[in-house]
Design an enzyme around this catalytic site. Structure first.
Site, PDB file in Angstrom:
ATOM      1  N   TYR A  19     105.214  69.074  74.832  1.00  0.00           N
ATOM      2  CA  TYR A  19     103.852  69.601  74.640  1.00  0.00           C
ATOM      3  C   TYR A  19     103.048  68.707  73.703  1.00  0.00           C
ATOM      4  CZ  TYR A  19     100.154  72.231  72.313  1.00  0.00           C
ATOM      5  OH  TYR A  19      98.948  72.594  71.754  1.00  0.00           O
ATOM      6  N   ARG A  60     104.253  77.193  59.186  1.00  0.00           N
ATOM      7  CA  ARG A  60     103.063  76.943  59.984  1.00  0.00           C
ATOM      8  C   ARG A  60     101.837  77.243  59.110  1.00  0.00           C
ATOM      9  NH1 ARG A  60     106.482  74.703  62.230  1.00  0.00           N
ATOM     10  NH2 ARG A  60     107.062  74.696  64.437  1.00  0.00           N
ATOM     11  N   THR A 109     102.131  65.300  75.056  1.00  0.00           N
ATOM     12  CA  THR A 109     101.018  65.259  76.022  1.00  0.00           C
ATOM     13  C   THR A 109      99.678  65.467  75.318  1.00  0.00           C
ATOM     14  OG1 THR A 109     101.240  67.621  76.580  1.00  0.00           O
ATOM     15  CG2 THR A 109     102.404  66.028  77.996  1.00  0.00           C
ATOM     16  N   LYS A 110      99.663  66.285  74.260  1.00  0.00           N
ATOM     17  CA  LYS A 110      98.407  66.461  73.506  1.00  0.00           C
ATOM     18  C   LYS A 110      98.058  65.155  72.783  1.00  0.00           C
ATOM     19  CE  LYS A 110      96.175  69.633  73.159  1.00  0.00           C
ATOM     20  NZ  LYS A 110      95.061  70.163  74.016  1.00  0.00           N
ATOM     21  N   ASN A 121      96.852  79.082  65.390  1.00  0.00           N
ATOM     22  CA  ASN A 121      95.871  80.182  65.454  1.00  0.00           C
ATOM     23  C   ASN A 121      96.560  81.532  65.614  1.00  0.00           C
ATOM     24  OD1 ASN A 121      92.836  79.033  67.014  1.00  0.00           O
ATOM     25  ND2 ASN A 121      94.308  77.789  65.920  1.00  0.00           N
ATOM     26  N   ILE A 176     103.450  85.322  66.756  1.00  0.00           N
ATOM     27  CA  ILE A 176     102.933  86.552  66.136  1.00  0.00           C
ATOM     28  C   ILE A 176     102.789  87.683  67.162  1.00  0.00           C
ATOM     29  CG2 ILE A 176     100.861  87.540  65.017  1.00  0.00           C
ATOM     30  CD1 ILE A 176     100.877  85.063  63.166  1.00  0.00           C
ATOM     31  N   THR A 228      95.644  69.607  68.553  1.00  0.00           N
ATOM     32  CA  THR A 228      96.538  70.360  67.691  1.00  0.00           C
ATOM     33  C   THR A 228      97.086  69.491  66.563  1.00  0.00           C
ATOM     34  OG1 THR A 228      98.728  71.390  67.693  1.00  0.00           O
ATOM     35  CG2 THR A 228      98.329  69.804  69.426  1.00  0.00           C
ATOM     36  N   ASP A 229      97.465  70.138  65.472  1.00  0.00           N
ATOM     37  CA  ASP A 229      98.103  69.402  64.366  1.00  0.00           C
ATOM     38  C   ASP A 229      99.479  68.879  64.763  1.00  0.00           C
ATOM     39  OD1 ASP A 229      99.421  71.880  64.402  1.00  0.00           O
ATOM     40  OD2 ASP A 229      99.045  72.343  62.298  1.00  0.00           O
ATOM     41  N   GLU A 230     100.046  69.432  65.855  1.00  0.00           N
ATOM     42  CA  GLU A 230     101.405  69.032  66.250  1.00  0.00           C
ATOM     43  C   GLU A 230     101.489  67.576  66.669  1.00  0.00           C
ATOM     44  OE1 GLU A 230     103.583  71.452  68.867  1.00  0.00           O
ATOM     45  OE2 GLU A 230     102.929  73.306  67.938  1.00  0.00           O
TER      46      GLU A 230
HETATM   47  P1  NAD Z   1      96.472  79.271  76.191  1.00  0.00           P
HETATM   48  O1  NAD Z   1      97.729  78.866  76.858  1.00  0.00           O
HETATM   49  O2  NAD Z   1      96.321  80.656  75.696  1.00  0.00           O
HETATM   50  O3  NAD Z   1      95.235  78.978  77.144  1.00  0.00           O
HETATM   51  C1  NAD Z   1      95.135  77.808  77.895  1.00  0.00           C
HETATM   52  C2  NAD Z   1      94.187  78.070  79.066  1.00  0.00           C
HETATM   53  O4  NAD Z   1      94.066  76.839  79.806  1.00  0.00           O
HETATM   54  C3  NAD Z   1      94.706  79.138  80.040  1.00  0.00           C
HETATM   55  O5  NAD Z   1      93.662  80.027  80.361  1.00  0.00           O
HETATM   56  C4  NAD Z   1      95.137  78.337  81.260  1.00  0.00           C
HETATM   57  O6  NAD Z   1      95.003  79.056  82.467  1.00  0.00           O
HETATM   58  C5  NAD Z   1      94.187  77.151  81.192  1.00  0.00           C
HETATM   59  N1  NAD Z   1      94.707  75.981  81.888  1.00  0.00           N
HETATM   60  C6  NAD Z   1      95.941  75.420  81.774  1.00  0.00           C
HETATM   61  N2  NAD Z   1      96.026  74.367  82.605  1.00  0.00           N
HETATM   62  C7  NAD Z   1      94.838  74.262  83.245  1.00  0.00           C
HETATM   63  C8  NAD Z   1      94.312  73.376  84.207  1.00  0.00           C
HETATM   64  N3  NAD Z   1      95.038  72.370  84.721  1.00  0.00           N
HETATM   65  N4  NAD Z   1      93.042  73.555  84.628  1.00  0.00           N
HETATM   66  C9  NAD Z   1      92.285  74.576  84.136  1.00  0.00           C
HETATM   67  N5  NAD Z   1      92.735  75.463  83.232  1.00  0.00           N
HETATM   68  C10 NAD Z   1      93.994  75.291  82.779  1.00  0.00           C
HETATM   69  O7  NAD Z   1      96.281  78.216  75.001  1.00  0.00           O
HETATM   70  P2  NAD Z   1      95.481  78.356  73.628  1.00  0.00           P
HETATM   71  O8  NAD Z   1      96.432  78.747  72.569  1.00  0.00           O
HETATM   72  O9  NAD Z   1      94.247  79.125  73.843  1.00  0.00           O
HETATM   73  O10 NAD Z   1      95.130  76.826  73.391  1.00  0.00           O
HETATM   74  C11 NAD Z   1      93.888  76.294  73.849  1.00  0.00           C
HETATM   75  C12 NAD Z   1      93.774  74.862  73.388  1.00  0.00           C
HETATM   76  O11 NAD Z   1      93.867  74.802  71.958  1.00  0.00           O
HETATM   77  C13 NAD Z   1      94.887  73.951  73.901  1.00  0.00           C
HETATM   78  O12 NAD Z   1      94.320  72.700  74.178  1.00  0.00           O
HETATM   79  C14 NAD Z   1      95.850  73.845  72.737  1.00  0.00           C
HETATM   80  O13 NAD Z   1      96.551  72.628  72.765  1.00  0.00           O
HETATM   81  C15 NAD Z   1      94.886  73.898  71.568  1.00  0.00           C
HETATM   82  N6  NAD Z   1      95.412  74.410  70.295  1.00  0.00           N
HETATM   83  C16 NAD Z   1      96.070  75.610  70.245  1.00  0.00           C
HETATM   84  C17 NAD Z   1      96.480  76.105  69.019  1.00  0.00           C
HETATM   85  C18 NAD Z   1      97.168  77.449  68.903  1.00  0.00           C
HETATM   86  O14 NAD Z   1      97.623  77.798  67.815  1.00  0.00           O
HETATM   87  N7  NAD Z   1      97.260  78.245  69.946  1.00  0.00           N
HETATM   88  C19 NAD Z   1      96.248  75.364  67.855  1.00  0.00           C
HETATM   89  C20 NAD Z   1      95.586  74.133  67.945  1.00  0.00           C
HETATM   90  C21 NAD Z   1      95.161  73.674  69.177  1.00  0.00           C
HETATM   91  O1  DAU Z   2     100.216  74.023  65.421  1.00  0.00           O
HETATM   92  C1  DAU Z   2      99.414  74.327  66.511  1.00  0.00           C
HETATM   93  C2  DAU Z   2     100.271  74.785  67.671  1.00  0.00           C
HETATM   94  O2  DAU Z   2     100.682  76.111  67.339  1.00  0.00           O
HETATM   95  C3  DAU Z   2      99.556  74.768  68.996  1.00  0.00           C
HETATM   96  O3  DAU Z   2      99.272  73.447  69.333  1.00  0.00           O
HETATM   97  C4  DAU Z   2     100.413  75.401  70.093  1.00  0.00           C
HETATM   98  O4  DAU Z   2      99.673  75.483  71.284  1.00  0.00           O
HETATM   99  C5  DAU Z   2     100.800  76.796  69.645  1.00  0.00           C
HETATM  100  O5  DAU Z   2     101.661  77.387  70.603  1.00  0.00           O
HETATM  101  C6  DAU Z   2     101.486  76.733  68.303  1.00  0.00           C
HETATM  102  O6  DAU Z   2     102.767  76.048  68.411  1.00  0.00           O
HETATM  103  P1  DAU Z   2     104.074  76.588  67.660  1.00  0.00           P
HETATM  104  O7  DAU Z   2     105.239  76.048  68.370  1.00  0.00           O
HETATM  105  O8  DAU Z   2     103.953  76.373  66.191  1.00  0.00           O
HETATM  106  O9  DAU Z   2     103.843  78.169  67.936  1.00  0.00           O
HETATM  107  P2  DAU Z   2     104.825  79.351  68.380  1.00  0.00           P
HETATM  108  O10 DAU Z   2     103.987  80.587  68.345  1.00  0.00           O
HETATM  109  O11 DAU Z   2     105.566  79.047  69.603  1.00  0.00           O
HETATM  110  O12 DAU Z   2     105.863  79.392  67.164  1.00  0.00           O
HETATM  111  C7  DAU Z   2     105.440  79.493  65.809  1.00  0.00           C
HETATM  112  C8  DAU Z   2     106.677  79.368  64.936  1.00  0.00           C
HETATM  113  O13 DAU Z   2     107.495  80.535  65.117  1.00  0.00           O
HETATM  114  C9  DAU Z   2     107.571  78.191  65.269  1.00  0.00           C
HETATM  115  O14 DAU Z   2     108.158  77.715  64.072  1.00  0.00           O
HETATM  116  C10 DAU Z   2     108.639  78.790  66.186  1.00  0.00           C
HETATM  117  C11 DAU Z   2     108.794  80.187  65.617  1.00  0.00           C
HETATM  118  N1  DAU Z   2     109.186  81.268  66.541  1.00  0.00           N
HETATM  119  C12 DAU Z   2     108.513  81.400  67.711  1.00  0.00           C
HETATM  120  C13 DAU Z   2     108.792  82.445  68.570  1.00  0.00           C
HETATM  121  C14 DAU Z   2     108.083  82.600  69.885  1.00  0.00           C
HETATM  122  C15 DAU Z   2     110.141  82.188  66.149  1.00  0.00           C
HETATM  123  O15 DAU Z   2     110.747  82.079  65.064  1.00  0.00           O
HETATM  124  N2  DAU Z   2     110.424  83.240  66.992  1.00  0.00           N
HETATM  125  C16 DAU Z   2     109.787  83.401  68.189  1.00  0.00           C
HETATM  126  O16 DAU Z   2     110.095  84.382  68.906  1.00  0.00           O
END
Ligand code: NAD
Ligand code: DAU
Length: 337
Positions: free
Chosen positions: A153, A217, A156-157, A183, A194, A126-128
């Site tokens: 979070y 974001r 750990t990433k 995403n 979202i 992740t970019d985080e």
């Molecule tokens: P998500 O929480 O929707 O899905 C994570 C999946 O991993 C779940 O199905 C969960 O059951 C599984 N999981 C968790 N711990 C596990 C374990 N110990 N063993 C096996 N499976 C396990 O998350 P996501 O948004 O789909 O993110 C997927 C990956 O992409 C993550 O590595 C996240 O850091 C990365 N990422 C997410 C975003 C985002 O915007 N969502 C952006 C950049 C990177």
């Molecule tokens: O940047 C990539 C990351 O994006 C991924 O690594 C993470 O797995 C993913 O969860 C996401 O992290 P964010 O913390 O940016 O996403 P989240 O959807 O939790 O929140 C997006 C933004 O919206 C953040 O600035 C917090 C804000 N927010 C979130 C929620 C849930 C609100 O303002 N209201 C809300 O109810």
């Protein structure tokens, strides 16, 4: 190609499996997922067991942190795409240990299996990991930006990314890393920004903005992320890190107001709630390296159209999200957000 996809029942991983079935139908896929609260088996239902013979999708339920589960699955695969992680910042502030276990110990277990069996790994990150930027900073994150994570979070990433880099350098494993921005798209858990707001509006509840709502974001459609992952698998250079982004910077208020407009509500129909502790201000990705070294280009450049399709998906798939919505809102009520 025999692919092991960890976390393939989650948001990005399940969209990856579905997309790969479309674009690479001859690949066989094994999903390893612990089926945590964030997973939804229904996301994979359309493709589970499809294809003939080896050309199929199967689900193994288990943890990436369990070496006894991981080792034989890596041994029988040609490559691993590692999505599995605890992914939600708010949860990591509430209860950090599962993040250390899945994200750090899980990545360690995979790295050891990949090293032992000499397999290709693509690690999803992740970019985080880079921390945050000021709103007026002209710079964006690049592959050279030092890691500086803010939350449990993202720490750990970052730890997992550093393990992968160390295994590349010290043990010569064939691995790539990608760090992607936020995403959006179908099948995202309703705890995330979202889908939380879309489902709030569908249920007649006002969207909730953390703090000022001015945090930025860099949004990318999940299919664009996954196409970039396939491009890196096929065209990326082992040992390298690639940033994935689609020039989608918007602040949270802008996103909420776009959702309200698309869903026929007044522009001021939202409320401010408590801010997230340590809330990162802005993320922004420079994906020049990825675009220079692969033929990947984002296809969803119009976020309005992407959000319209996402709203339609949540409207049409209430059974997919309804029970998770109740659980997520109970947690948010406890956290005052
Ligand atoms: P998500 O929480 O929707 O899905 C994570 C999946 O991993 C779940 O199905 C969960 O059951 C599984 N999981 C968790 N711990 C596990 C374990 N110990 N063993 C096996 N499976 C396990 O998350 P996501 O948004 O789909 O993110 C997927 C990956 O992409 C993550 O590595 C996240 O850091 C990365 N990422 C997410 C975003 C985002 O915007 N969502 C952006 C950049 C990177
Ligand atoms: O940047 C990539 C990351 O994006 C991924 O690594 C993470 O797995 C993913 O969860 C996401 O992290 P964010 O913390 O940016 O996403 P989240 O959807 O939790 O929140 C997006 C933004 O919206 C953040 O600035 C917090 C804000 N927010 C979130 C929620 C849930 C609100 O303002 N209201 C809300 O109810």
């Amino acid at each position: 190609m025999r692919l092991l996809v960890t976390g393939g029942a989650g948001f990005i991983g399940s969209n990856f499996v579905l997309r790969t079935r479309e674009t690479r139908p001859d690949w066989s896929i094994t999903v390893l997922d612990s089926l945590s609260y964030a997973a939804n088996r229904a996301s994979l239902e359309p493709v589970l067991g499809d294809g003939a013979g080896d050309n199929t999708v199967r689900l193994v339920v288990g943890s990436v942190a369990d070496a006894a589960v991981v080792d034989p699955l890596v041994a029988e695969s040609d490559a691993v795409v590692h999505f599995a992680a605890e992914s939600h910042n708010d949860n990591s502030l509430d209860s950090p240990w599962p993040f250390v276990e899945s994200n750090v110990v899980g990545t360690f277990a995979l790295l050891e299996a990949v090293r032992k069996h000499g397999k290709r790994l693509h690690h999803i990150s992740t970019d985080e990991v880079y921390g945050d930027l000021e709103l007026d900073d002209p710079q964006r994150f690049t592959e050279a930006t030092p890691v500086n994570p803010s939350s449990p979070y993202s720490a750990t990433k970052a730890g997992a990314d550093l393990l992968v880099r160390a295994w590349i350098r010290s043990f010569g494993i064939q691995a790539t890393v990608s760090n992607c921005s936020n995403n959006y798209g179908p099948r995202q858990h309703v705890e995330k920004f979202i889908p939380r707001q879309i489902t709030n509006i569908l249920q007649g509840t006002k969207p909730k903005l953390y703090g000022s709502g001015l945090n930025v974001r860099d949004w990318i459609h999940v299919d664009d992320h996954n196409d970039a992952v396939i491009a890196i698998l096929e065209q990326g250079r082992p040992g390298e890190t690639y940033l994935i982004g689609a020039d989608g910077e918007r602040n949270n208020l802008q996103i909420v107001q776009l959702l309200l407009e698309l869903m026929g509500k007044p522009a001021d129909w939202f409320e401010h709630v408590n801010d997230r502790p340590g809330h990162d201000l802005r993320y922004a990705i420079d994906s020049a390296k990825l675009r220079a070294e692969t033929d990947w280009r984002p296809r969803y450049s119009d976020i309005r159209a992407g959000l319209e399709a996402t709203i339609a998906w949540y409207r049409d798939n209430e059974s997919w999200w309804l029970s998770a919505k109740d659980d997520a809102e109970r947690t948010y009520a406890r956290l005052g957000r």
